[in-house]
Design a protein around this motif. Structure first.
Motif, short mmCIF file in Angstrom:
data_model
loop_
_atom_site.label_atom_id
_atom_site.label_comp_id
_atom_site.label_asym_id
_atom_site.label_seq_id
_atom_site.Cartn_x
_atom_site.Cartn_y
_atom_site.Cartn_z
N HIS A 70 42.69 25.70 29.42
CA HIS A 70 41.47 26.54 29.48
C HIS A 70 41.76 27.91 30.10
O HIS A 70 41.28 28.93 29.60
CB HIS A 70 40.38 25.82 30.28
CG HIS A 70 39.27 26.69 30.74
ND1 HIS A 70 38.35 27.25 29.89
CD2 HIS A 70 38.95 27.14 31.99
CE1 HIS A 70 37.50 27.99 30.58
NE2 HIS A 70 37.84 27.94 31.86
N SER A 100 34.90 26.70 27.87
CA SER A 100 34.16 25.89 28.86
C SER A 100 32.66 25.99 28.63
O SER A 100 32.01 25.00 28.29
CB SER A 100 34.51 26.33 30.28
OG SER A 100 34.35 27.74 30.39
N HIS A 161 39.97 34.10 37.81
CA HIS A 161 39.47 32.89 37.14
C HIS A 161 40.51 31.77 37.26
O HIS A 161 40.17 30.63 37.59
CB HIS A 161 39.19 33.22 35.66
CG HIS A 161 38.90 32.05 34.81
ND1 HIS A 161 39.79 31.54 33.90
CD2 HIS A 161 37.80 31.25 34.72
CE1 HIS A 161 39.26 30.50 33.29
NE2 HIS A 161 38.05 30.30 33.77
N HIS A 165 40.44 28.02 39.08
CA HIS A 165 40.84 26.75 38.45
C HIS A 165 41.97 26.08 39.20
O HIS A 165 42.10 24.85 39.14
CB HIS A 165 41.18 26.97 36.98
CG HIS A 165 39.94 26.97 36.12
ND1 HIS A 165 39.35 25.81 35.66
CD2 HIS A 165 39.16 27.98 35.71
CE1 HIS A 165 38.27 26.12 34.98
NE2 HIS A 165 38.12 27.43 34.99
FE LIG Z 1 36.79 28.56 33.69
#
Ligand SMILES: [Fe+2]
Length: 463
Positions: A70, A100, A161, A165
């Motif tokens: 992702h 997502s 980002h 994660h």
């Molecule tokens: Fe994300």
């Protein structure tokens, strides 16, 4: 027309060289940062087997493999597809699997079914990462300044980002491992020596530090990266309050449990009382009582609860109930930011590789920490562990700052659409990166969530 003098030509050439080298330096900084973050994600997975990386232990948890893919999809979707002429995805189906929640970027696979995707394999997800990394590297090999101006903010957003994660990857694998009766170890406690571990007798009780009424500037001041939810910066009135000098410890939380706190409705919000009964909670997530002793599942193994560590893996409901039991309350996010504005951003972060909150300072180390320093106000000298260790629940609903507008397009979905039914947490945790946190950073979760490293710092009104 007169020809330019030798002096003018050499000055112009020097200026061009200087501009070129500034541009190159900017590209190199960006490329280094990108590569460093991508490598760190891979390093976090170094001890995991493929079988570990595919499990989804509850709907909130994503398999490690999904995080790997992702975060890669983010760079492919928002940079390569947008800025590389003629770019064609090698495997177009990944756009569906690894989106997502960005509706403007297309349809997406169901979040709660991520654990059922046995293909692509973990190896294929890693190949996807390597391929996209190579494309980004090519893109950064020789961009002109105007392209760089467009790419840089999105690449930096993608880097942050990915850091988010990384934290989720850690808390998710903890939840996955916690379901396994073999108690797998994510990282042996090799760095345990770095823990400050005072015995209970030398642990210093928390103190309340007073803050006077004032009007302050809240939110991101404009230099460096910040998420859109930290803006606009604005003035806010903060009434007098007092904030605890450190987070609540496991030992202090045990006293709440032993006083029957989980069974006494008077401490709980109505929704919290309903949740605690439905879920049959009687302790923080990952605590188990064995032969009269509380044990704790950690990323370094299963071990007795250490009373000197900050309590963690508790919901907003539990934090609020504890505060009521203790005759205090949770701070607002304005109070927290006001207090944190004078504190250095140091603490136990993911780079310290404890993957667990460090114990609160002993009485002697707290005295040392409180030594006068010309840069720090008397109040702030006594505040410890504001950053790192555990995210601190605030009593503030996650809502837009005055004047906030989400950006148009898919990236505008990053934060704004979640501003409902969640509470703000501040300060970062032992799974947060030191280069990711800010004094103005607003994390947010629903009040019943417990799988993040969430803890309590008490506040109270004057008098
Ligand atoms: Fe994300």
């Amino acid at each position: 027309m007169s020809s330019p003098s030798i002096e003018t030509v050499s000055t112009t050439a020097a200026a061009e060289r200087s501009l070129f080298s500034a541009s190159q330096a900017r590209i190199e900084r960006l490329r280094d940062r990108f590569q460093q973050i991508r490598k760190f994600t891979n390093a976090l997975c170094a001890g995991l087997e493929p079988e570990d990386c595919v499990v989804q232990s509850m709907p909130d948890v994503s398999p490690t493999k999904w995080h790997l893919a992702h975060t890669t999809w983010f760079f492919e979707t928002f940079i390569l597809k947008k800025f590389v002429p003629g770019y064609r995805a090698e495997i177009p189906e990944y756009a569906y699997l690894f989106n997502s929640y960005y509706n403007a970027a297309g349809d997406m696979h169901r979040r709660d079914l991520r654990g059922l995707i046995s293909r692509p394999t973990v190896n294929e997800a890693q190949r996807y990462r390597a391929s996209i990394d190579s494309h980004i590297d090519n893109l950064l090999s020789n961009p002109d300044d105007s392209l760089l101006d467009e790419i840089e903010p999105i690449l930096v957003l993608g880097i942050h980002h990915e850091q988010q994660h990384q934290e989720l990857l850690i808390t998710d694998i903890k939840h996955v491992f916690a379901q396994n009766p073999l108690h797998p170890v994510f990282r042996p406690s090799g760095n345990d020596g770095a823990r400050r571990r005072p015995d209970v007798a030398t642990r210093r009780p928390y103190q309340f530090i007073d803050f006077e009424q004032t009007i302050i500037e809240i939110g991101h001041e404009g230099r460096g990266f910040a998420y859109d939810n930290e803006s606009p910066r604005h003035q806010a009135l903060v009434l007098p309050f007092a904030l605890a000098s450190r987070p609540v410890t496991n030992g202090e939380y045990m006293a709440f449990i032993e006083d029957n706190g989980y069974a006494r409705a008077e401490f709980w919000l109505s929704l919290g009382w309903m949740t605690v009964n439905e879920q049959r909670w009687d302790a923080p997530l990952y605590w188990t009582k064995c032969d009269g002793t509380w044990w704790n599942f950690t990323l370094s193994g299963f071990r007795p609860v250490d009373e000197s560590e900050p309590v963690t893996h508790i919901s907003y409901f539990e934090a609020d109930a504890y505060a009521n039991w203790a005759g205090a309350r949770l701070p607002t996010e304005l109070e927290w930011e006001r207090a944190a504005s004078g504190c250095p951003i140091d603490g136990n972060f993911v780079e310290d590789e404890l993957f667990h909150p460090a114990a609160v300072p002993s009485a002697s180390s707290a005295e040392a920490l409180a030594k006068p320093d010309a840069e720090t106000s008397p109040q702030h000298r006594h505040l410890v562990q504001i950053f790192g260790d555990v995210w601190e629940w605030t009593r503030s609903s996650y809502s837009p700052y005055p004047g906030y507008r989400a950006a148009p397009g898919a990236l505008g979905e990053y934060n704004g659409k979640f501003m409902c039914n969640q509470y703000v947490l501040r300060g970062g945790s032992c799974a947060t990166s030191r280069t990711h946190i800010r004094r103005t950073y607003r994390n947010f979760f629903q009040p019943e969530k417990r799988w993040q490293f969430t803890g309590i710092r008490l506040a109270r009104d004057p008098g």
